[in-house]
Design a protein around this motif. Structure first.
Motif, PDB file in Angstrom:
ATOM      1  N   GLU A   7      17.462  41.880  38.266  1.00  0.00           N
ATOM      2  CA  GLU A   7      18.884  41.634  38.511  1.00  0.00           C
ATOM      3  C   GLU A   7      19.638  41.580  37.188  1.00  0.00           C
ATOM      4  N   ARG A   8      20.868  42.109  37.214  1.00  0.00           N
ATOM      5  CA  ARG A   8      21.686  42.045  36.018  1.00  0.00           C
ATOM      6  C   ARG A   8      22.199  40.620  35.823  1.00  0.00           C
ATOM      7  N   THR A   9      22.184  40.114  34.597  1.00  0.00           N
ATOM      8  CA  THR A   9      22.643  38.749  34.326  1.00  0.00           C
ATOM      9  C   THR A   9      23.948  38.783  33.558  1.00  0.00           C
ATOM     10  N   GLN A  10      24.656  37.641  33.558  1.00  0.00           N
ATOM     11  CA  GLN A  10      25.948  37.556  32.870  1.00  0.00           C
ATOM     12  C   GLN A  10      25.962  36.414  31.878  1.00  0.00           C
ATOM     13  N   ASP A  11      26.831  36.545  30.870  1.00  0.00           N
ATOM     14  CA  ASP A  11      27.031  35.416  29.967  1.00  0.00           C
ATOM     15  C   ASP A  11      28.113  34.523  30.555  1.00  0.00           C
ATOM     16  N   THR A  12      28.475  33.465  29.845  1.00  0.00           N
ATOM     17  CA  THR A  12      29.398  32.472  30.397  1.00  0.00           C
ATOM     18  C   THR A  12      30.841  32.948  30.407  1.00  0.00           C
ATOM     19  N   THR A  13      31.154  34.096  29.816  1.00  0.00           N
ATOM     20  CA  THR A  13      32.520  34.611  29.845  1.00  0.00           C
ATOM     21  C   THR A  13      32.765  35.520  31.024  1.00  0.00           C
ATOM     22  N   GLY A  14      31.717  35.745  31.837  1.00  0.00           N
ATOM     23  CA  GLY A  14      31.880  36.665  32.948  1.00  0.00           C
ATOM     24  C   GLY A  14      31.516  38.080  32.573  1.00  0.00           C
ATOM     25  N   ARG A  15      30.994  38.294  31.358  1.00  0.00           N
ATOM     26  CA  ARG A  15      30.562  39.620  30.936  1.00  0.00           C
ATOM     27  C   ARG A  15      29.044  39.676  30.956  1.00  0.00           C
ATOM     28  N   PRO A  16      28.471  40.848  31.158  1.00  0.00           N
ATOM     29  CA  PRO A  16      27.025  40.940  31.226  1.00  0.00           C
ATOM     30  C   PRO A  16      26.380  40.604  29.896  1.00  0.00           C
ATOM     31  N   ALA A  17      25.257  39.904  29.953  1.00  0.00           N
ATOM     32  CA  ALA A  17      24.485  39.663  28.750  1.00  0.00           C
ATOM     33  C   ALA A  17      23.618  40.886  28.508  1.00  0.00           C
ATOM     34  N   GLY A  18      23.339  41.201  27.257  1.00  0.00           N
ATOM     35  CA  GLY A  18      22.516  42.369  27.017  1.00  0.00           C
ATOM     36  C   GLY A  18      22.401  42.697  25.551  1.00  0.00           C
ATOM     37  N   ASP A  19      22.052  43.955  25.283  1.00  0.00           N
ATOM     38  CA  ASP A  19      21.761  44.361  23.916  1.00  0.00           C
ATOM     39  C   ASP A  19      22.935  45.052  23.246  1.00  0.00           C
ATOM     40  N   GLY A  20      24.125  44.913  23.784  1.00  0.00           N
ATOM     41  CA  GLY A  20      25.299  45.501  23.161  1.00  0.00           C
ATOM     42  C   GLY A  20      25.764  46.771  23.848  1.00  0.00           C
ATOM     43  N   ARG A  21      24.900  47.429  24.601  1.00  0.00           N
ATOM     44  CA  ARG A  21      25.290  48.630  25.325  1.00  0.00           C
ATOM     45  C   ARG A  21      26.030  48.234  26.604  1.00  0.00           C
ATOM     46  N   THR A  22      27.023  48.999  26.952  1.00  0.00           N
ATOM     47  CA  THR A  22      27.800  48.685  28.150  1.00  0.00           C
ATOM     48  C   THR A  22      27.812  49.866  29.107  1.00  0.00           C
ATOM     49  N   ALA A  50      41.404  29.826  36.807  1.00  0.00           N
ATOM     50  CA  ALA A  50      41.528  31.268  36.591  1.00  0.00           C
ATOM     51  C   ALA A  50      40.240  31.826  35.990  1.00  0.00           C
ATOM     52  N   GLU A  51      39.614  31.091  35.085  1.00  0.00           N
ATOM     53  CA  GLU A  51      38.343  31.529  34.503  1.00  0.00           C
ATOM     54  C   GLU A  51      37.260  31.612  35.580  1.00  0.00           C
ATOM     55  N   ASP A  52      37.270  30.655  36.499  1.00  0.00           N
ATOM     56  CA  ASP A  52      36.302  30.697  37.598  1.00  0.00           C
ATOM     57  C   ASP A  52      36.531  31.935  38.473  1.00  0.00           C
ATOM     58  N   VAL A  53      37.792  32.271  38.693  1.00  0.00           N
ATOM     59  CA  VAL A  53      38.116  33.462  39.473  1.00  0.00           C
ATOM     60  C   VAL A  53      37.602  34.714  38.760  1.00  0.00           C
ATOM     61  N   ILE A  54      37.732  34.752  37.441  1.00  0.00           N
ATOM     62  CA  ILE A  54      37.236  35.895  36.665  1.00  0.00           C
ATOM     63  C   ILE A  54      35.721  36.029  36.839  1.00  0.00           C
ATOM     64  N   GLN A  55      35.017  34.907  36.801  1.00  0.00           N
ATOM     65  CA  GLN A  55      33.566  34.937  37.014  1.00  0.00           C
ATOM     66  C   GLN A  55      33.232  35.515  38.397  1.00  0.00           C
ATOM     67  N   GLU A  56      33.932  35.016  39.406  1.00  0.00           N
ATOM     68  CA  GLU A  56      33.674  35.469  40.775  1.00  0.00           C
ATOM     69  C   GLU A  56      34.041  36.941  40.939  1.00  0.00           C
ATOM     70  N   THR A  57      35.104  37.367  40.270  1.00  0.00           N
ATOM     71  CA  THR A  57      35.518  38.773  40.323  1.00  0.00           C
ATOM     72  C   THR A  57      34.442  39.666  39.717  1.00  0.00           C
ATOM     73  N   TRP A  58      33.898  39.241  38.573  1.00  0.00           N
ATOM     74  CA  TRP A  58      32.848  40.038  37.940  1.00  0.00           C
ATOM     75  C   TRP A  58      31.628  40.183  38.851  1.00  0.00           C
ATOM     76  N   LEU A  59      31.208  39.097  39.474  1.00  0.00           N
ATOM     77  CA  LEU A  59      30.027  39.139  40.334  1.00  0.00           C
ATOM     78  C   LEU A  59      30.202  40.155  41.464  1.00  0.00           C
ATOM     79  N   ARG A  60      31.399  40.201  42.024  1.00  0.00           N
ATOM     80  CA  ARG A  60      31.659  41.154  43.103  1.00  0.00           C
ATOM     81  C   ARG A  60      31.830  42.571  42.571  1.00  0.00           C
ATOM     82  N   TRP A  61      32.482  42.698  41.439  1.00  0.00           N
ATOM     83  CA  TRP A  61      32.693  44.016  40.825  1.00  0.00           C
ATOM     84  C   TRP A  61      31.361  44.647  40.412  1.00  0.00           C
ATOM     85  N   ALA A  62      30.435  43.840  39.914  1.00  0.00           N
ATOM     86  CA  ALA A  62      29.145  44.357  39.451  1.00  0.00           C
ATOM     87  C   ALA A  62      28.324  44.962  40.591  1.00  0.00           C
ATOM     88  N   ALA A  63      28.640  44.582  41.822  1.00  0.00           N
ATOM     89  CA  ALA A  63      27.890  45.085  42.975  1.00  0.00           C
ATOM     90  C   ALA A  63      28.557  46.290  43.633  1.00  0.00           C
TER      91      ALA A  63
END
Length: 313
Positions: A7-22, A50-63
């Motif tokens: 599963e893809r994971t995210q950092d605390t800003t709502g962006r995916p954690a990873g090796d720098g590639r997007t 609003a930050e919580d909404v951004i997190q929730e938006t990312w989770l749905r957008w990623a799918a």
């Protein structure tokens, strides 16, 4: 980055954690993140929510399968709007038990926000308080139409209404806001002039100076959230407000500082005690006089005053 289960994971800003590639989904989300935050903040009046909404938006957008998305910006706004509406309805119940007056969470905004007059007006403390008087769907429709200029069809998809219903809601919300908003858009120069006069009078205990800059029917609201001391009810009238300010500031003058800052797109004042932010004071100005004073003291609402927040339309 993926978990051991793939599963893809995210950092605390709502962006995916990873090796720098997007990937394309991440690039699109990051490109519109400030816009999505602005939409959510204008609907909620709370940066934390609003930050919580951004997190929730990312989770749905990623799918989402991007191959099925015609307009990625509109799709993201739709997700964020729906999440904000759900949260706004829940917040309405929570705010009913809030201790004392509830005020929006202030933001230390970048200078470019003030340069966009419509954006600055839409996120001003005075306007956010007007938006609080709208029903959740009315607020969403007003924000998306009047601030972000979305088409009625796009808004209809975001709020699950027909375009015809959205037009009616927009008309009703526009009339409601027009009857309650400041009488005209105040330029930063005019706001700064009024605030400078207010600050000089407050710092020196000049009662007459305060009476000269406060409108006769000025209203002072204080938000301590039950955590710190603040006025529990609106204080109405220039004489009452001026005497309260002179008395309160007089007691702490020896170890307090009152400094200007750019808050929610307009000049405001920050009161510091011992170097720490104690109060953020925003104002509403009509015809050159201060008609509203909004003193946010709840420590839980002051975290976004430590760094500038970027807002976008």
């Amino acid at each position: 980055m993926t978990s051991e289960h793939g599963e893809r994971t995210q950092d605390t800003t709502g962006r995916p954690a990873g090796d720098g590639r997007t990937d394309p989904a991440t690039e699109t989300f990051v490109a519109h993140r400030n816009l999505l935050f602005t939409v959510a903040y204008e609907m909620l009046g709370s940066a934390a929510d609003a930050e919580d909404v951004i997190q929730e938006t990312w989770l749905r957008w990623a799918a989402v399968d991007l191959g099925t998305v015609r307009d990625r910006r509109a799709y993201l706004v739709r997700i964020a709007t729906r999440q904000a509406l759900t949260r706004l309805r829940a917040l309405g119940r929570r705010r009913e038990s809030y201790v004392g007056p509830w005020l929006p969470e202030p933001l230390l905004t970048a200078p470019d926000v003030a340069e966009d007059v419509e954006l600055a007006d839409s996120v001003s403390m005075a306007m956010l308080l007007v938006l609080e008087t709208l029903a959740p769907t009315e607020r969403a429709v007003f924000v998306l139409r009047e601030v972000f200029d979305l088409g009625y069809d796009e808004i209809a998809e975001a709020v699950d209404k027909s375009p015809a219903s959205v037009r009616q809601i927009a008309h009703r919300a526009r009339a409601h806001v027009a009857a309650r908003r400041p009488r005209g858009v105040v330029s930063p120069t005019e706001a700064r002039k009024a605030l400078d006069a207010f600050r000089r009078a407050a710092e020196t205990g000049d009662l007459q100076g305060l009476l000269d800059i406060l409108a006769p029917d000025v209203v002072l609201l204080g938000d301590g959230g039950g955590v710190v001391q603040a006025v529990q009810r609106p204080v109405v009238g220039a004489d009452k407000v001026a005497r309260l300010l002179v008395g309160g500031l007089g007691r702490i003058a020896a170890f307090a500082s009152l400094r200007p800052a750019q808050v929610n797109g307009y000049p405001a004042l920050i009161l510091r005690l011992g170097g720490a932010i104690d109060t953020v004071m925003a104002v509403r100005i009509d015809d050159g006089l201060i008609t509203g004073l909004y003193a946010v003291r709840n420590p839980e609402k002051l975290s976004h005053m430590r760094r500038e927040t970027t807002l976008r339309r």
